[in-house]
Design a protein around this motif. Structure first.
Motif, PDB file in Angstrom:
ATOM      1  N   SER A  25       0.829  -1.211   0.000  1.00 43.43           N
ATOM      2  CA  SER A  25       0.000   0.000   0.000  1.00 43.43           C
ATOM      3  C   SER A  25       0.859   1.255   0.000  1.00 43.43           C
ATOM      4  O   SER A  25       0.573   2.213  -0.725  1.00 43.43           O
ATOM      5  CB  SER A  25      -0.936  -0.010   1.209  1.00 43.43           C
ATOM      6  OG  SER A  25      -1.787   1.100   1.177  1.00 43.43           O
ATOM      7  N   THR A  29       0.682   4.051  -2.788  1.00 46.49           N
ATOM      8  CA  THR A  29       0.190   5.360  -2.358  1.00 46.49           C
ATOM      9  C   THR A  29       1.243   6.448  -2.471  1.00 46.49           C
ATOM     10  O   THR A  29       0.934   7.585  -2.824  1.00 46.49           O
ATOM     11  CB  THR A  29      -0.308   5.284  -0.898  1.00 46.49           C
ATOM     12  OG1 THR A  29      -1.311   4.268  -0.815  1.00 46.49           O
ATOM     13  CG2 THR A  29      -0.884   6.599  -0.432  1.00 46.49           C
ATOM     14  N   GLY A  77      -6.323  -5.172   4.517  1.00 40.81           N
ATOM     15  CA  GLY A  77      -6.211  -3.851   5.128  1.00 40.81           C
ATOM     16  C   GLY A  77      -6.051  -3.969   6.632  1.00 40.81           C
ATOM     17  O   GLY A  77      -6.311  -5.024   7.210  1.00 40.81           O
ATOM     18  N   SER A 104      -4.228  -1.574  -2.532  1.00 34.97           N
ATOM     19  CA  SER A 104      -4.658  -0.645  -3.581  1.00 34.97           C
ATOM     20  C   SER A 104      -5.806  -1.196  -4.415  1.00 34.97           C
ATOM     21  O   SER A 104      -6.689  -0.439  -4.832  1.00 34.97           O
ATOM     22  CB  SER A 104      -3.483  -0.244  -4.477  1.00 34.97           C
ATOM     23  OG  SER A 104      -2.923  -1.387  -5.081  1.00 34.97           O
ATOM     24  N   GLN A 107      -9.195  -0.483  -2.433  1.00 31.45           N
ATOM     25  CA  GLN A 107      -9.577   0.861  -2.011  1.00 31.45           C
ATOM     26  C   GLN A 107     -10.876   1.282  -2.684  1.00 31.45           C
ATOM     27  O   GLN A 107     -11.210   0.822  -3.765  1.00 31.45           O
ATOM     28  CB  GLN A 107      -8.447   1.845  -2.313  1.00 31.45           C
ATOM     29  CG  GLN A 107      -7.242   1.587  -1.442  1.00 31.45           C
ATOM     30  CD  GLN A 107      -6.066   2.491  -1.730  1.00 31.45           C
ATOM     31  OE1 GLN A 107      -6.121   3.367  -2.572  1.00 31.45           O
ATOM     32  NE2 GLN A 107      -4.973   2.263  -1.026  1.00 31.45           N
ATOM     33  N   ARG A 108     -11.614   2.137  -2.015  1.00 27.40           N
ATOM     34  CA  ARG A 108     -12.895   2.667  -2.472  1.00 27.40           C
ATOM     35  C   ARG A 108     -13.993   1.600  -2.516  1.00 27.40           C
ATOM     36  O   ARG A 108     -14.945   1.705  -3.270  1.00 27.40           O
ATOM     37  CB  ARG A 108     -12.761   3.357  -3.817  1.00 27.40           C
ATOM     38  CG  ARG A 108     -11.744   4.493  -3.788  1.00 27.40           C
ATOM     39  CD  ARG A 108     -11.894   5.398  -4.989  1.00 27.40           C
ATOM     40  NE  ARG A 108     -10.853   6.389  -5.064  1.00 27.40           N
ATOM     41  CZ  ARG A 108     -10.697   7.433  -4.258  1.00 27.40           C
ATOM     42  NH1 ARG A 108     -11.514   7.621  -3.267  1.00 27.40           N
ATOM     43  NH2 ARG A 108      -9.715   8.287  -4.426  1.00 27.40           N
ATOM     44  N   GLY A 112     -11.958   0.763   4.162  1.00 29.75           N
ATOM     45  CA  GLY A 112     -11.376   1.786   5.029  1.00 29.75           C
ATOM     46  C   GLY A 112     -12.384   2.330   6.022  1.00 29.75           C
ATOM     47  O   GLY A 112     -12.072   2.537   7.197  1.00 29.75           O
TER      48      GLY A 112
END
Length: 186
Positions: A25, A29, A77, A104, A107-108, A112
């Motif tokens: 990550s 990122t 995560g 990655s 994500q979304r 999170g």
């Protein structure tokens, strides 16, 4: 994907998986913010061994809460939290989210948000009434604001990748844990 992630308290056996998510990550990122040579060093064998050992120590301690997100039995995560590291007399009432990383490719997808919710519940159980977190990533700010954190005006310069001279300006976010406007699955 949003509802299929299992959030659970991490155990010492998760150290290797957490370390792998942490590295991959960070590499995704921080691309463009940190020289590629430094990012590639994060996955060097000795760096991995050291990181895994640090995670084993954290996970064996009861001073830090660490939660992981699993999909199909694989850690994708994590979030860690505990007493704030800030030296402003906040320690008694304030907890801090130290780190949150999601693979990655996940994500979304709401992971999170679920991890933040777990960390905030953990901080509430420890008796904290507010939480802070620090970020240097402009791309993360809208996420933190969407889950109820607000900038409080504090800033500090810190290394983006500890041990390497890549300095960034972190900004602090804060939220009141009693405020049910914090938009997580709490």
């Amino acid at each position: 994907m949003r509802d299929s992630a299992l959030i659970r308290k991490a155990v010492v056996a998760d150290a290797e998986a957490i370390s792998a998510v942490h590295v991959s990550s960070k590499q995704a990122t921080y691309r463009g913010l940190v020289p590629a040579s430094i990012l590639s060093e994060l996955s060097a064998p000795q760096a991995n061994a050291d990181r895994q050992e640090r995670w084993r120590k954290v996970l064996a301690s009861d001073e830090v809460d660490v939660f992981v997100a699993e999909l199909d039995g694989q850690v994708v995560g994590f979030v860690s939290s505990g007493t704030t590291h800030d030296n402003e007399g906040l320690q008694k009432a304030t907890g801090e989210i130290y780190a949150i990383y999601v693979s990655s490719d996940q994500q979304r997808a709401g992971i999170g948000r679920k991890l933040i919710g777990a960390a905030l519940r953990g901080l509430e159980k420890r008796g904290f009434s507010e939480a802070t977190l620090w970020t240097a990533l402009p791309s993360a700010r809208s996420f933190y604001e969407a889950v109820g954190f607000r900038l409080d005006g504090a800033e500090k310069v810190s290394p983006l990748v500890p041990g390497y001279y890549v300095q960034v300006t972190d900004v602090r976010y804060r939220c009141n844990l009693a405020n049910k406007a914090v938009e997580t699955d709490r």
